[in-house]
Design a protein around this motif. Structure first.
Motif, PDB file in Angstrom:
ATOM      1  N   ARG A  80     -34.705  -0.145  -7.884  1.00  0.00           N
ATOM      2  CA  ARG A  80     -34.994   1.253  -8.219  1.00  0.00           C
ATOM      3  C   ARG A  80     -33.794   2.138  -7.916  1.00  0.00           C
ATOM      4  NH1 ARG A  80     -39.562   4.632  -8.650  1.00  0.00           N
ATOM      5  NH2 ARG A  80     -40.514   2.764  -9.498  1.00  0.00           N
ATOM      6  N   GLN A  81     -33.168   1.908  -6.763  1.00  0.00           N
ATOM      7  CA  GLN A  81     -32.007   2.708  -6.398  1.00  0.00           C
ATOM      8  C   GLN A  81     -30.874   2.491  -7.405  1.00  0.00           C
ATOM      9  OE1 GLN A  81     -29.558   1.835  -2.915  1.00  0.00           O
ATOM     10  NE2 GLN A  81     -29.994   3.923  -2.221  1.00  0.00           N
ATOM     11  N   GLN A  84     -31.493   4.448 -10.485  1.00  0.00           N
ATOM     12  CA  GLN A  84     -31.192   5.862 -10.294  1.00  0.00           C
ATOM     13  C   GLN A  84     -29.687   6.107 -10.363  1.00  0.00           C
ATOM     14  OE1 GLN A  84     -33.086   6.492  -6.506  1.00  0.00           O
ATOM     15  NE2 GLN A  84     -35.036   7.058  -7.427  1.00  0.00           N
ATOM     16  N   LEU A 129     -40.458   4.243  -2.240  1.00  0.00           N
ATOM     17  CA  LEU A 129     -40.147   4.697  -3.593  1.00  0.00           C
ATOM     18  C   LEU A 129     -40.765   6.074  -3.768  1.00  0.00           C
ATOM     19  CD1 LEU A 129     -40.699   1.586  -5.880  1.00  0.00           C
ATOM     20  CD2 LEU A 129     -38.583   2.438  -4.855  1.00  0.00           C
ATOM     21  N   ALA A 130     -39.959   7.038  -4.135  1.00  0.00           N
ATOM     22  CA  ALA A 130     -40.392   8.418  -4.399  1.00  0.00           C
ATOM     23  C   ALA A 130     -41.297   8.983  -3.306  1.00  0.00           C
ATOM     24  CB  ALA A 130     -41.077   8.506  -5.756  1.00  0.00           C
ATOM     25  N   ARG A 141     -39.688  16.149  -2.393  1.00  0.00           N
ATOM     26  CA  ARG A 141     -39.762  14.823  -3.002  1.00  0.00           C
ATOM     27  C   ARG A 141     -38.377  14.185  -2.911  1.00  0.00           C
ATOM     28  NH1 ARG A 141     -44.829  13.099  -4.073  1.00  0.00           N
ATOM     29  NH2 ARG A 141     -46.101  14.770  -4.877  1.00  0.00           N
ATOM     30  N   PRO A 143     -35.818  10.600  -3.730  1.00  0.00           N
ATOM     31  CA  PRO A 143     -35.690   9.381  -4.535  1.00  0.00           C
ATOM     32  C   PRO A 143     -35.920   8.165  -3.621  1.00  0.00           C
ATOM     33  CG  PRO A 143     -33.539  10.272  -4.029  1.00  0.00           C
ATOM     34  CD  PRO A 143     -34.546  11.241  -3.482  1.00  0.00           C
ATOM     35  N   ALA A 144     -35.607   6.976  -4.092  1.00  0.00           N
ATOM     36  CA  ALA A 144     -35.752   5.761  -3.294  1.00  0.00           C
ATOM     37  C   ALA A 144     -35.086   5.982  -1.938  1.00  0.00           C
ATOM     38  CB  ALA A 144     -35.119   4.585  -4.021  1.00  0.00           C
ATOM     39  N   THR A 145     -35.859   5.802  -0.863  1.00  0.00           N
ATOM     40  CA  THR A 145     -35.413   6.152   0.478  1.00  0.00           C
ATOM     41  C   THR A 145     -35.652   4.991   1.429  1.00  0.00           C
ATOM     42  OG1 THR A 145     -35.933   8.468   0.065  1.00  0.00           O
ATOM     43  CG2 THR A 145     -35.754   7.802   2.367  1.00  0.00           C
TER      44      THR A 145
END
Length: 163
Positions: A80-81, A84, A129-130, A141, A143-145
């Motif tokens: 996912r990252q 992005q 995720l989000a 909010r 992003p992928a964290t």
């Protein structure tokens, strides 16, 4: 001569920064895995065994801030990252994917990375995720964290509603 003095000063500053970095790294590496909540580790471990589709809703408190969202495996989070990053810079995303691929190959070849060693590596972080970050009444909010498990002061199963 003045130029030599500036170079010497820069060299000294660089050496001091290297020494600080080394000391911080040693301190960070010396922190015990036993500081992580054992029950949280037990909850997250199956997530990594179930594959990329497995998720769990989780809320954690880190440095007084609540992070709440869907937790996934490190592999799913990395994908996912990279997606992005690819939107803004395909070249950087390709470079990261290449490095990650090499790291995965090395982990498969290295005996220390099998068994319990790889388990510890995987459950060192929580991959959201989000997620939503809640601090001081403000909701943001993200992003992928990724969150270091050693920083988690409190946690609960479930996502905090922002409605």
């Amino acid at each position: 001569m003045a130029h030599d003095s500036a170079e010497e000063a820069m060299s000294r500053m660089g050496a001091e920064q290297d020494a600080k970095y080394s000391a911080n790294r040693q301190h960070f590496e010396a922190q015990s895995w036993y500081e992580i909540d054992h029950r949280l580790t037990l909850l997250l471990t199956p997530l990594f065994r179930m594959g990329d589709d497995a998720t769990i809703e989780l809320s954690v408190v880190v440095d007084g801030t609540v992070i709440s969202g869907s937790v996934v495996s490190e592999h799913a989070w990395t994908q996912r990252q990279n997606d992005q990053i690819r939107v803004g810079s395909p070249a950087v995303a390709d470079a990261l994917a290449s490095v990650e691929s090499k790291r995965e190959e090395e982990a498969l070849e290295t005996p220390e990375e099998t068994g319990a060693g790889s388990l510890h590596r995987q459950v060192r972080y929580i991959h959201f995720l989000a997620p939503a970050l809640l601090s001081g009444g403000v909701h943001v909010r993200l992003p992928a964290t990724r969150v270091d498990l050693r920083k988690v002061a409190a946690w609960s199963i479930g996502r905090i509603s922002l409605d």
